[in-house]
Design a protein around this motif. Structure first.
Motif, PDB file in Angstrom:
ATOM      1  N   HIS A  33      46.262  43.990  26.903  1.00  0.00           N
ATOM      2  CA  HIS A  33      46.771  44.377  25.591  1.00  0.00           C
ATOM      3  C   HIS A  33      45.699  44.197  24.521  1.00  0.00           C
ATOM      4  N   VAL A  34      45.809  44.978  23.469  1.00  0.00           N
ATOM      5  CA  VAL A  34      44.881  44.919  22.347  1.00  0.00           C
ATOM      6  C   VAL A  34      45.308  43.811  21.396  1.00  0.00           C
ATOM      7  N   SER A  35      44.356  43.055  20.915  1.00  0.00           N
ATOM      8  CA  SER A  35      44.594  42.082  19.850  1.00  0.00           C
ATOM      9  C   SER A  35      43.951  42.612  18.578  1.00  0.00           C
ATOM     10  N   PHE A  36      44.627  42.394  17.454  1.00  0.00           N
ATOM     11  CA  PHE A  36      44.136  42.830  16.158  1.00  0.00           C
ATOM     12  C   PHE A  36      43.969  41.604  15.280  1.00  0.00           C
ATOM     13  N   ALA A  37      42.727  41.324  14.881  1.00  0.00           N
ATOM     14  CA  ALA A  37      42.427  40.158  14.048  1.00  0.00           C
ATOM     15  C   ALA A  37      41.942  40.634  12.685  1.00  0.00           C
ATOM     16  N   ILE A  38      42.503  40.053  11.646  1.00  0.00           N
ATOM     17  CA  ILE A  38      42.062  40.328  10.277  1.00  0.00           C
ATOM     18  C   ILE A  38      41.386  39.067   9.743  1.00  0.00           C
ATOM     19  N   GLN A  39      40.197  39.254   9.186  1.00  0.00           N
ATOM     20  CA  GLN A  39      39.456  38.141   8.601  1.00  0.00           C
ATOM     21  C   GLN A  39      39.115  38.481   7.156  1.00  0.00           C
ATOM     22  N   ASP A  40      39.403  37.563   6.263  1.00  0.00           N
ATOM     23  CA  ASP A  40      39.022  37.753   4.865  1.00  0.00           C
ATOM     24  C   ASP A  40      37.512  37.634   4.707  1.00  0.00           C
ATOM     25  N   ASN A  41      36.914  36.779   5.528  1.00  0.00           N
ATOM     26  CA  ASN A  41      35.474  36.569   5.539  1.00  0.00           C
ATOM     27  C   ASN A  41      34.976  36.971   6.923  1.00  0.00           C
ATOM     28  N   SER A  42      34.101  37.958   7.009  1.00  0.00           N
ATOM     29  CA  SER A  42      33.698  38.502   8.307  1.00  0.00           C
ATOM     30  C   SER A  42      32.947  37.509   9.179  1.00  0.00           C
ATOM     31  N   THR A  43      32.388  36.452   8.607  1.00  0.00           N
ATOM     32  CA  THR A  43      31.650  35.484   9.412  1.00  0.00           C
ATOM     33  C   THR A  43      32.515  34.321   9.883  1.00  0.00           C
ATOM     34  N   SER A  44      33.769  34.292   9.461  1.00  0.00           N
ATOM     35  CA  SER A  44      34.677  33.229   9.873  1.00  0.00           C
ATOM     36  C   SER A  44      35.145  33.472  11.310  1.00  0.00           C
ATOM     37  N   PRO A  47      40.820  33.896  12.150  1.00  0.00           N
ATOM     38  CA  PRO A  47      41.432  35.040  11.461  1.00  0.00           C
ATOM     39  C   PRO A  47      42.622  34.618  10.604  1.00  0.00           C
ATOM     40  N   SER A  48      42.876  35.393   9.555  1.00  0.00           N
ATOM     41  CA  SER A  48      44.054  35.131   8.730  1.00  0.00           C
ATOM     42  C   SER A  48      45.297  35.752   9.356  1.00  0.00           C
ATOM     43  N   LEU A  49      45.101  36.691  10.282  1.00  0.00           N
ATOM     44  CA  LEU A  49      46.200  37.343  10.993  1.00  0.00           C
ATOM     45  C   LEU A  49      45.711  37.709  12.383  1.00  0.00           C
ATOM     46  N   LEU A  50      46.515  37.422  13.400  1.00  0.00           N
ATOM     47  CA  LEU A  50      46.188  37.803  14.772  1.00  0.00           C
ATOM     48  C   LEU A  50      47.469  38.299  15.429  1.00  0.00           C
ATOM     49  N   ILE A  51      47.468  39.572  15.794  1.00  0.00           N
ATOM     50  CA  ILE A  51      48.644  40.193  16.406  1.00  0.00           C
ATOM     51  C   ILE A  51      48.233  40.808  17.734  1.00  0.00           C
ATOM     52  N   ALA A 105      55.095  43.918  19.374  1.00  0.00           N
ATOM     53  CA  ALA A 105      53.856  43.215  19.087  1.00  0.00           C
ATOM     54  C   ALA A 105      54.219  41.812  18.625  1.00  0.00           C
ATOM     55  N   PHE A 106      53.332  40.867  18.890  1.00  0.00           N
ATOM     56  CA  PHE A 106      53.616  39.475  18.563  1.00  0.00           C
ATOM     57  C   PHE A 106      52.456  38.854  17.801  1.00  0.00           C
ATOM     58  N   ALA A 107      52.767  38.173  16.716  1.00  0.00           N
ATOM     59  CA  ALA A 107      51.767  37.353  16.035  1.00  0.00           C
ATOM     60  C   ALA A 107      51.541  36.140  16.926  1.00  0.00           C
ATOM     61  N   ARG A 108      50.311  35.716  17.029  1.00  0.00           N
ATOM     62  CA  ARG A 108      50.040  34.563  17.886  1.00  0.00           C
ATOM     63  C   ARG A 108      48.942  33.707  17.287  1.00  0.00           C
ATOM     64  N   ALA A 109      48.859  32.497  17.795  1.00  0.00           N
ATOM     65  CA  ALA A 109      47.830  31.571  17.341  1.00  0.00           C
ATOM     66  C   ALA A 109      46.492  31.976  17.949  1.00  0.00           C
ATOM     67  N   CYS A 110      45.448  31.690  17.243  1.00  0.00           N
ATOM     68  CA  CYS A 110      44.098  32.002  17.708  1.00  0.00           C
ATOM     69  C   CYS A 110      43.695  30.998  18.788  1.00  0.00           C
ATOM     70  N   THR A 111      43.273  31.497  19.938  1.00  0.00           N
ATOM     71  CA  THR A 111      42.846  30.642  21.046  1.00  0.00           C
ATOM     72  C   THR A 111      41.334  30.448  20.997  1.00  0.00           C
ATOM     73  N   ASP A 112      40.825  29.565  21.855  1.00  0.00           N
ATOM     74  CA  ASP A 112      39.377  29.362  21.947  1.00  0.00           C
ATOM     75  C   ASP A 112      38.682  30.650  22.374  1.00  0.00           C
ATOM     76  N   SER A 113      39.301  31.401  23.272  1.00  0.00           N
ATOM     77  CA  SER A 113      38.722  32.677  23.711  1.00  0.00           C
ATOM     78  C   SER A 113      38.647  33.672  22.558  1.00  0.00           C
ATOM     79  N   ASP A 114      39.692  33.720  21.726  1.00  0.00           N
ATOM     80  CA  ASP A 114      39.678  34.601  20.554  1.00  0.00           C
ATOM     81  C   ASP A 114      38.553  34.197  19.599  1.00  0.00           C
TER      82      ASP A 114
END
Length: 186
Positions: A33-44, A47-51, A105-114
């Motif tokens: 499945h595809v994960s979609f991550a939004i970051q306010d700061n591209s170097t962070s 993510p502020s959102l991970l779905i 689709a599910f919002a989820r916590a960011c893992t170490d792999s993410d």
């Protein structure tokens, strides 16, 4: 009488119809499945959102190669009197891709792999590619598969407390966005 200048306080939260640029990263194993991550700061790396979307990476790539892709994520409003979550905090979404319902689709916590993926692509401002991975998602030999990613700038538009949209910005400035993601509470 001379006019005086007063200190103006600008709100730190979004007002209706406000927009700003954020970094969006779509990633996933070819058959996963595809994960979609939004970051306010591209170097962070956080993510502020991970779905996690309901469609596979290969399906999304195929849809994007054939033209415009519109993804709508819908969630239901809570009954009157219940405390409403902020839109980006909703845990579950019905997902539609180009008008076809394709699951949840599910919002989820960011893992170490993410975090590892986001750290790996943090220097990529706009682009797509493949990262060789091993079983835990870390970079390694090609024998374990490949993780595909696409990273771009998105314009985040807040309509109201029940609607937001992310429009992928074309770097060449021609035409409209190739990918639009809408979050709607109905």
């Amino acid at each position: 009488m001379l006019p005086t200048c007063m200190l103006i306080n600008f709100p730190t939260h979004f007002t209706p119809n406000s927009c700003r640029k954020v970094t969006g990263t779509l990633f996933g194993n070819r058959r996963g499945h595809v994960s979609f991550a939004i970051q306010d700061n591209s170097t962070s790396s956080e993510p502020s959102l991970l779905i996690e979307f309901a469609i596979s990476t290969s399906t999304l790539v195929k849809d994007m190669s054939s033209g415009l892709v519109r993804i709508a994520l819908e969630c239901e409003k809570m009954p009157r009197g219940s405390r409403q979550l902020r839109l980006l905090q909703e845990p579950k979404w019905a997902m539609y891709c180009n008008g076809r319902k394709c699951g949840h689709a599910f919002a989820r916590a960011c893992t170490d792999s993410d975090r590892h993926v986001l750290r790996t692509v943090r220097n990529v401002s706009v682009g797509a590619g493949v990262i060789p991975v091993v079983g835990d998602g870390r970079k390694g030999g090609e024998s374990e598969g490949e993780l595909m990613y696409m990273r771009a700038n998105f314009e985040r538009v807040v309509g109201n407390c029940d609607s937001e949209a992310f429009y992928m910005m074309n770097i060449d400035g021609n035409g409209g966005p190739e990918l639009s993601i809408f979050l709607i509470r109905t």
